[in-house]
Enzyme design. Structure first.
Site, PDB file in Angstrom:
ATOM      1  N   LYS A  19      11.939  18.967  14.964  1.00 46.08           N
ATOM      2  CA  LYS A  19      12.974  19.441  13.716  1.00 46.08           C
ATOM      3  C   LYS A  19      13.232  20.521  14.980  1.00 46.08           C
ATOM      4  CE  LYS A  19      10.683  22.835  11.493  1.00 46.08           C
ATOM      5  NZ  LYS A  19       9.760  22.940  10.197  1.00 46.08           N
ATOM      6  N   SER A  20      13.148  21.232  15.916  1.00 51.37           N
ATOM      7  CA  SER A  20      13.375  21.715  16.778  1.00 51.37           C
ATOM      8  C   SER A  20      15.115  21.657  17.297  1.00 51.37           C
ATOM      9  CB  SER A  20      12.747  23.494  17.724  1.00 51.37           C
ATOM     10  OG  SER A  20      11.570  23.332  17.182  1.00 51.37           O
ATOM     11  N   ASP A 317       3.125  27.263  16.358  1.00 50.16           N
ATOM     12  CA  ASP A 317       3.633  26.259  14.495  1.00 50.16           C
ATOM     13  C   ASP A 317       1.794  25.291  14.526  1.00 50.16           C
ATOM     14  OD1 ASP A 317       5.935  27.544  13.759  1.00 50.16           O
ATOM     15  OD2 ASP A 317       7.116  25.547  14.898  1.00 50.16           O
TER      16      ASP A 317
END
Length: 440
Positions: A19-20, A317
Site C-alpha cells: 500500500k505504501s 501497522d
C-alpha cells in the site's frame, strides 16, 4: 464476520501490492513529465482514493485490461485547481502525503475523508508545511475537512521530526520538490524509506546520510522527474495476516510470494523468528530498487519476547496481529514505543487490548506499551469492536483460527480498504471464516 478453529493451512499465494509503495507510485508518477506504468498496484479503496485525487489535480490516470496503471504526469508544480473536495476515504497515508504535494503548489483544495479519517490529527504534518508557506483552515481544529492554500513562494526548511513518522517525513520531502533551494529533514529513528527510494529512481535531487540511529534527508527543489516503470511488491503489512495465521494454526505450511523485505519494513518477520517462528526466506532478489523474497511459513510453538521500542517504526501497522501471535505464544510478550498506534484508523492500542480481553487473554495497556500474557490456545468466544479499522478486523479473524471458541468481529466491510481479497485468500488456504450465517 466470524472465524473458527482451523488447521492445516496450505498453499502458495501472493498478497496484494504494498500500500505504501502504491500510494507513492501514483503521486510521484503524477509529478513526472510523461507516462509512468505501474504493475501490481494495490486496488484497495485507500489507493483508489489517491488515484482519484491525482486525477482531480490534473494527472491523466487509466487502468488497462492487463491490470497495468498508466499515469500521465503534469510535472512538478503542475497541479491544477480541483473542481471539488479531495476525498481520501479512510486513508491517512493518502491524505497526509497529498497535503505535502499541494502545500507548495499555488492552488487551493479542500481535503476530506470518511468519519474515521475526520477524527485523526493532521497537526504533525501541517506544522512543518506551514513553515514552508502553506495555509490550513477548518472548523474542526487540525482535523479534516481542511482547506489547504498552497504557498505561492514556498520557503525551504530544516526540520527535525519530533517523533519518527514516515508520513510526516514524506509530506515534507514531496513539498520540497516544488520549493527553491535545499529542504532538510532529520529523523531520530530510521522509518520506511519508500519515498526516498522512489524519488531517487525518478530523478529527484535527493541525498540521504546516516546520522546516529536515524537519517538526514535533503532535497533540492525544481528537479524534473522522469517517468519510470514501477512493479509494486507484495505488502508485508498484508502478508502479516496469513503469515501469523500459518504460525499459530497447527499443521500449516504456506508460501507467500514476492514479499517486500525492505529493512525498514521487516520488523514483524524478525520478531516472529525471535519468538521461534519457522519462517524461511527464499529467492531473495531486488525488484525496482526494493529487496523482495518468498516467505515459507510453517506452524510453530511461539514463545513470548520483549520487542524493543526502536523496532516500532519498522512494524507499526503489524502490532495488532503481533499481539494475536503473542496471545497464542507461551509466556509474556512486552511491546514498547507504541504511541503512534493511538492515532491510526482507530486507537489501535486500546482496540487491541479490548479485543484480547473479550477473548479471554490477559493484557496490560499503557500509554505507549502493551503486555500480552500468552496462553498457547486462547479461549476465544468474544465479539470484537473494530472501530472501522481494517487491521483490527483482520487481526482478530486470525485469532479465531487458533482459539478454542469462534471469534466474531462486528464489521468486516472496511477490510476492502487495504486487502479486498482477504476472505477469498484465507479461505483458499483452508481458514474457516465468513459471515455469521456462513461460518458454521
Amino acid at each position: 464476520m466470524v472465524a473458527r478453529a482451523s488447521r492445516g493451512l496450505s498453499g502458495r499465494v501472493r498478497v496484494p501490492g504494498d500500500k505504501s509503495i502504491s500510494h507513492r507510485a501514483l503521486m510521484i508518477g503524477a509529478l513526472a513529465v510523461g507516462e509512468t506504468r505501474i504493475a501490481g498496484l494495490l486496488e484497495g479503496e485507500d489507493v483508489l482514493a489517491t488515484a482519484h485525487a491525482m486525477a482531480a489535480l490534473g494527472a491523466h490516470i487509466e487502468r488497462t485490461a492487463d491490470g497495468i496503471w498508466h499515469v500521465d504526469g503534469v510535472g512538478v508544480g503542475g497541479f491544477s485547481q480541483p473542481a471539488g473536495p479531495l476525498d481520501f476515504g479512510n486513508s491517512g497515508t493518502g491524505a497526509r502525503l497529498c497535503l505535502g504535494l499541494v502545500a507548495t503548489t499555488p492552488i487551493a483544495a479542500t481535503f476530506t475523508g470518511d468519519a474515521s479519517l475526520q477524527t485523526r490529527p493532521m497537526a504533525r504534518v501541517t506544522a512543518p508545511l506551514e513553515q514552508m508557506g502553506a495555509r490550513f483552515s477548518g472548523t474542526n481544529g487540525d482535523r479534516l475537512p481542511l482547506l489547504v492554500t498552497g504557498a505561492r513562494a514556498a520557503v525551504p526548511i530544516a526540520y527535525e521530526l519530533p517523533v519518527a513518522s514516515a508520513q510526516v517525513k514524506s509530506a515534507i520531502l514531496l513539498a520540497a520538490l516544488n520549493t527553491p533551494g535545499r529542504t532538510t529533514v532529520v529523523e531520530p529513528v530510521a522509518t520506511r524509506d519508500h519515498t526516498e527510494r522512489m524519488l531517487k529512481a525518478f530523478g529527484a535531487a535527493l541525498e540521504v546520510a546516516e546520522e546516529g540511529g536515524g537519517r538526514r534527508i535533503a532535497v533540492t527543489g525544481f528537479a524534473e522527474l522522469k517517468p519510470q516503470p514501477v512493479t509494486v511488491p507484495a505488502d508485508p503489512s498484508s502478508a502479516a495476516f496469513p503469515l501469523v495465521a500459518a504460525l499459530i494454526t497447527e499443521g500449516s505450511e504456506i508460501v507467500l510470494e514476492n514479499v517486500l523485505l525492505n529493512p525498514t519494513r521487516r520488523g514483524l518477520v524478525d520478531t516472529l523468528i525471535e519468538m521461534g517462528g519457522d519462517i524461511e526466506i527464499a529467492n531473495e532478489r531486488q525488484s525496482g530498487g526494493e529487496p523482495v523474497g518468498d516467505l515459507v511459513v510453517r506452524s510453530s510453538r511461539l514463545r513470548g519476547v520483549r520487542v524493543p521500542a526502536e523496532r516500532a517504526p519498522s512494524m507499526i501497522d503489524e502490532y495488532p496481529v503481533l499481539a494475536v501471535a503473542a496471545a497464542c505464544a507461551e509466556g509474556r510478550t512486552e511491546m514498547a514505543g507504541l504511541a503512534e498506534l493511538r492515532v491510526k484508523e482507530s486507537d489501535r492500542l486500546a482496540a487491541v487490548a479490548a479485543g484480547l480481553r473479550a477473548n479471554g487473554v490477559t493484557v496490560e495497556a499503557g500509554e505507549d506499551s502493551l503486555v500480552v500474557e500468552g496462553m498457547g490456545t486462547p479461549p476465544g468466544g468474544g465479539v470484537v469492536e473494530t472501530h472501522m479499522d481494517h487491521r483490527i478486523a483482520m487481526a482478530f479473524l486470525v485469532l479465531g483460527l487458533a482459539a478454542r471458541a469462534p471469534v466474531t468481529v462486528d464489521d468486516g466491510t472496511m477490510i476492502a480498504t487495504s486487502f479486498p481479497a482477504f476472505t477469498d485468500l484465507m479461505t483458499g488456504l483452508g481458514a474457516r471464516l465468513g459471515e455469521p450465517r456462513d461460518a458454521a
